[in-house]
Design a protein around this motif. Structure first.
Motif, short mmCIF file in Angstrom:
data_model
loop_
_atom_site.label_atom_id
_atom_site.label_comp_id
_atom_site.label_asym_id
_atom_site.label_seq_id
_atom_site.Cartn_x
_atom_site.Cartn_y
_atom_site.Cartn_z
N TYR A 1 51.60 26.95 45.39
CA TYR A 1 51.55 27.42 44.00
C TYR A 1 51.15 26.32 43.01
CZ TYR A 1 54.03 31.53 45.74
OH TYR A 1 54.38 32.66 46.42
N GLY A 2 50.52 25.27 43.52
CA GLY A 2 50.13 24.19 42.63
C GLY A 2 51.08 23.02 42.75
N THR A 3 50.65 21.87 42.24
CA THR A 3 51.46 20.66 42.37
C THR A 3 52.78 20.77 41.61
OG1 THR A 3 50.23 19.74 40.50
CG2 THR A 3 49.47 19.17 42.71
N ASP A 4 52.81 21.57 40.54
CA ASP A 4 54.03 21.72 39.74
C ASP A 4 54.52 23.18 39.76
OD1 ASP A 4 54.15 19.01 38.75
OD2 ASP A 4 52.39 19.51 37.56
N TRP A 5 54.10 23.94 40.78
CA TRP A 5 54.47 25.36 40.93
C TRP A 5 54.04 26.18 39.70
CZ3 TRP A 5 58.74 21.81 41.72
CH2 TRP A 5 58.90 21.45 43.06
N GLU A 6 52.96 25.74 39.05
CA GLU A 6 52.54 26.41 37.82
C GLU A 6 51.98 27.81 38.07
OE1 GLU A 6 49.18 23.42 38.85
OE2 GLU A 6 51.37 23.61 39.08
N PHE A 7 51.53 28.07 39.31
CA PHE A 7 50.96 29.40 39.62
C PHE A 7 52.01 30.37 40.17
CE2 PHE A 7 47.42 26.41 39.91
CZ PHE A 7 46.45 27.05 39.14
N LEU A 8 53.25 29.93 40.28
CA LEU A 8 54.28 30.76 40.89
C LEU A 8 54.51 32.06 40.14
CD1 LEU A 8 56.43 31.13 43.08
CD2 LEU A 8 58.00 29.77 41.68
N PHE A 9 54.37 32.03 38.81
CA PHE A 9 54.65 33.23 38.01
C PHE A 9 53.66 34.35 38.31
CE2 PHE A 9 51.18 31.63 35.52
CZ PHE A 9 50.69 32.71 34.80
N LEU A 10 52.51 34.02 38.89
CA LEU A 10 51.50 35.03 39.19
C LEU A 10 51.86 35.87 40.41
CD1 LEU A 10 48.25 32.89 38.75
CD2 LEU A 10 49.12 34.61 37.16
N ASN A 11 52.82 35.41 41.21
CA ASN A 11 53.10 36.05 42.50
C ASN A 11 53.50 37.50 42.38
OD1 ASN A 11 55.16 36.70 44.87
ND2 ASN A 11 53.72 35.15 45.61
N THR A 12 54.21 37.85 41.33
CA THR A 12 54.71 39.22 41.19
C THR A 12 53.91 40.03 40.17
OG1 THR A 12 56.33 38.45 39.54
CG2 THR A 12 57.04 38.55 41.84
N GLN A 13 52.75 39.49 39.74
CA GLN A 13 51.97 40.15 38.69
C GLN A 13 50.70 40.79 39.27
OE1 GLN A 13 53.30 40.18 35.57
NE2 GLN A 13 55.00 39.00 36.44
N CYS A 14 50.16 41.77 38.55
CA CYS A 14 48.88 42.38 38.88
C CYS A 14 48.08 42.56 37.59
CB CYS A 14 49.07 43.73 39.58
SG CYS A 14 49.73 43.62 41.26
N TYR A 15 46.76 42.39 37.69
CA TYR A 15 45.88 42.47 36.52
C TYR A 15 44.71 43.39 36.84
CZ TYR A 15 48.65 38.36 35.45
OH TYR A 15 49.70 37.51 35.23
N THR A 16 44.38 44.25 35.88
CA THR A 16 43.35 45.25 36.11
C THR A 16 42.19 45.10 35.12
OG1 THR A 16 44.42 46.87 34.65
CG2 THR A 16 45.03 46.89 36.99
N LEU A 17 41.04 45.60 35.54
CA LEU A 17 39.85 45.61 34.69
C LEU A 17 38.99 46.79 35.11
CD1 LEU A 17 38.13 44.16 32.50
CD2 LEU A 17 36.96 42.99 34.39
N LYS A 18 38.58 47.60 34.13
CA LYS A 18 37.72 48.75 34.41
C LYS A 18 36.27 48.36 34.19
CE LYS A 18 37.07 53.66 33.31
NZ LYS A 18 37.13 54.06 34.73
N VAL A 19 35.45 48.57 35.21
CA VAL A 19 34.02 48.28 35.15
C VAL A 19 33.27 49.55 35.57
CG1 VAL A 19 32.14 46.81 35.95
CG2 VAL A 19 34.44 45.87 35.69
N TYR A 20 32.68 50.20 34.60
CA TYR A 20 32.00 51.48 34.84
C TYR A 20 33.00 52.48 35.45
CZ TYR A 20 27.95 48.57 33.95
OH TYR A 20 27.06 47.69 33.38
N GLU A 21 32.69 53.02 36.64
CA GLU A 21 33.56 54.07 37.18
C GLU A 21 34.66 53.51 38.09
OE1 GLU A 21 30.07 53.94 40.16
OE2 GLU A 21 30.49 53.47 38.06
N TYR A 22 34.77 52.19 38.16
CA TYR A 22 35.77 51.58 39.04
C TYR A 22 36.82 50.81 38.24
CZ TYR A 22 32.49 52.59 42.84
OH TYR A 22 31.66 53.21 43.72
N THR A 23 38.04 50.82 38.77
CA THR A 23 39.12 49.99 38.22
C THR A 23 39.50 48.97 39.28
OG1 THR A 23 39.98 51.79 36.84
CG2 THR A 23 41.48 49.96 37.34
N TYR A 24 39.37 47.69 38.92
CA TYR A 24 39.68 46.61 39.85
C TYR A 24 41.07 46.06 39.53
CZ TYR A 24 34.71 46.77 40.95
OH TYR A 24 33.47 47.18 41.33
N THR A 25 41.82 45.79 40.58
CA THR A 25 43.17 45.24 40.43
C THR A 25 43.31 43.98 41.25
OG1 THR A 25 44.11 47.46 40.10
CG2 THR A 25 45.64 45.69 40.66
N LEU A 26 43.70 42.90 40.58
CA LEU A 26 43.95 41.63 41.24
C LEU A 26 45.44 41.34 41.21
CD1 LEU A 26 43.27 38.78 42.39
CD2 LEU A 26 42.88 38.05 40.03
#
Length: 470
Positions: free
Chosen positions: A348-373
């Motif tokens: 999660y990075g040298t200082d665990w800075e990316f740890l908060f992302l572990n339980t999150q999801c992010y979406t973006l709609k592009v034309y007829e598709y919805t992408y989820t990361l």
């Protein structure tokens, strides 16, 4: 004599001015001071100074022609400037970014330098736009620096939160291990108690069955046995009634056949009590071929009505229920431990800075598709029809050696119709918000995403030059 010296000086100064040194950066001007001779910057050759900017490439590195446009081809093997085929002209661009342009563009009627220095001898009417361009760029850079400063401030908060979250996860893992150890002790105790309850019940059941069999053999009368076999209480025994309650001594599990039941009834389909006493009763009493089926569970039997056996049965069931609950709890805790260990094993990075992302999801709609990361989990694509496709599962960090954490790879997604699996490369960029900014598919079933987050911001250690002189 003095008059001739003055005339010569005026003439020489005019000659020097006619060959004004153009297209030279400030760091190289020291090489072009007026003198008797000129040393090529690569040190390969010494030429008379009057051959500098004479529209002929004398130096292999092209350093003798920094500000003239080539008019014919001369053999130059390096990236020379000006009269050399691959020469370069330096735009000073005061107020904006300096840069080089190919010498072939000098005096071609097109303004390539914002200070118009490349069109010093053409009919093009170029205006100096460097100041306006510089203002816009400075405003953009200032905006970027403000974003960077704010991003770094937010990143520091996320680092602090990441450290706390990491400690919480470690504490949670220790607690789960302790709970698992306690449940292991309880599990062993409940297994022992269940085994003991089953043993007591089995011993009691065997004793009662033996007692029940003894009572049946000793106390049963022909009348009681006939009444037991006569299920419909019509005063006669039928083939079905015999098959239901009489079994072979050496094969209790097998049901008597029609012929065997008829044989026991003396060949008749019915038998009254009188015939029973003189035929089937004698066979049952001997007990060498057939017997009455064990009925320890039947109403009125010693086994079914014994209060001690009922209590032992309830105790065994109670212990079995408790054991099952403890086993389920133990399995659940071990699953939680395994899941948490897998999460904590991720970088999660040298200082665990990316740890908060572990339980999150992010979406973006592009034309007829919805992408989820979902960072450190998976990437999906969902169509308007509701069909969801996996574009890859978390694989690894794949950034550069200088910034290992600026790129993620998600692989082994659903198979593509052309073969192979879908995969996604996620590039992390600095921003004041955490959001999915763009999704592209540059090649079939290979996706790239731009993911903006403060934790991707990197401090600027020093002000880097915009242009290298070499």
């Amino acid at each position: 004599m003095r008059f001739h010296v003055i005339i010569a000086a005026v003439f020489w100064s005019g000659l020097v001015d006619s060959r004004k040194m153009r297209g030279i950066s400030s760091s190289y001007k020291r090489f072009y001071r007026e003198r008797r001779s000129f040393l090529c910057i690569d040190g390969s050759k010494m030429i008379p100074f009057e051959q500098v900017n004479d529209d002929y490439c004398d130096c292999e590195d092209g350093s003798d022609e920094p500000g003239t446009k080539p008019t014919y081809v001369h053999v130059c093997f390096t990236s020379g400037t000006s009269a050399c085929p691959r020469g370069r002209f330096y735009c000073t661009n005061l107020g904006f970014r300096p840069h080089y342009v190919p010498s072939s563009r000098v005096n071609d009627g097109i303004c390539d330098c914002c200070d118009a220095s490349d069109e010093y001898n053409s009919h093009a009417r170029c205006q100096n736009t460097c100041w306006n361009l510089g203002q816009r760029e400075r405003a953009y850079v200032e905006g970027q620096m403000r974003t960077l400063d704010e991003g770094l401030r937010l990143k520091q908060q996320l680092i602090e939160e990441g450290v706390l979250l990491w400690r919480e996860k470690q504490a949670q893992l220790r607690e789960l291990h302790q709970v698992a150890e306690d449940l292991q002790i309880k599990l062993e105790e409940h297994r022992r108690r269940k085994h003991e309850a089953d043993r007591v019940k089995e011993q009691m059941l065997k004793a009662l069955e033996a007692e029940d069999r003894g009572l049946r053999h000793q106390n049963r009368t022909a009348t009681s046995v006939f009444q037991f076999l006569d299920s419909d209480k019509d005063g006669s025994l039928t083939v079905d009634e015999v098959k239901a309650k009489v079994v072979l001594v050496h094969d209790e599990e097998r049901i008597l056949s029609e012929e065997e039941a008829l044989g026991l009834l003396g060949g008749s389909h019915q038998m009254d009590f009188t015939k029973f006493r003189h035929a089937l009763w004698d066979i049952l009493t001997r007990g060498d071929s057939v017997k009455i089926k064990d009925t320890h569970g039947a109403p009125g039997s010693v086994v079914s009505e014994d209060p001690h056996l009922k209590a032992a049965d309830r105790a065994a069931e109670w212990e079995a229920t408790n054991l099952k609950k403890v086993e389920e709890a133990y399995e659940t805790v071990n699953t939680e431990i395994s899941d948490l260990q897998k999460k904590l094993a991720i970088d999660y990075g040298t200082d665990w800075e990316f740890l908060f992302l572990n339980t999150q999801c992010y979406t973006l709609k592009v034309y007829e598709y919805t992408y989820t990361l979902c960072p450190f989990n998976q990437v999906t694509q969902k169509s308007t029809a509701g069909t969801e496709v996996s574009l890859g599962k978390w694989g690894m960090w794949s950034g550069t050696p200088k910034n290992h954490y600026n790129q993620m790879v998600y692989e082994n997604g659903e198979p593509c119709w052309q073969g192979g699996s879908r995969s996604t490369t996620v590039t992390l960029t600095c921003g004041t918000e955490t959001a999915l900014r763009s999704v592209k598919e540059p090649s079939k079933c290979q996706y790239i995403m731009d993911f903006q987050t403060p934790v991707a911001c990197q401090p600027v250690l020093k002000q880097r030059g915009i242009h290298s002189e070499l």
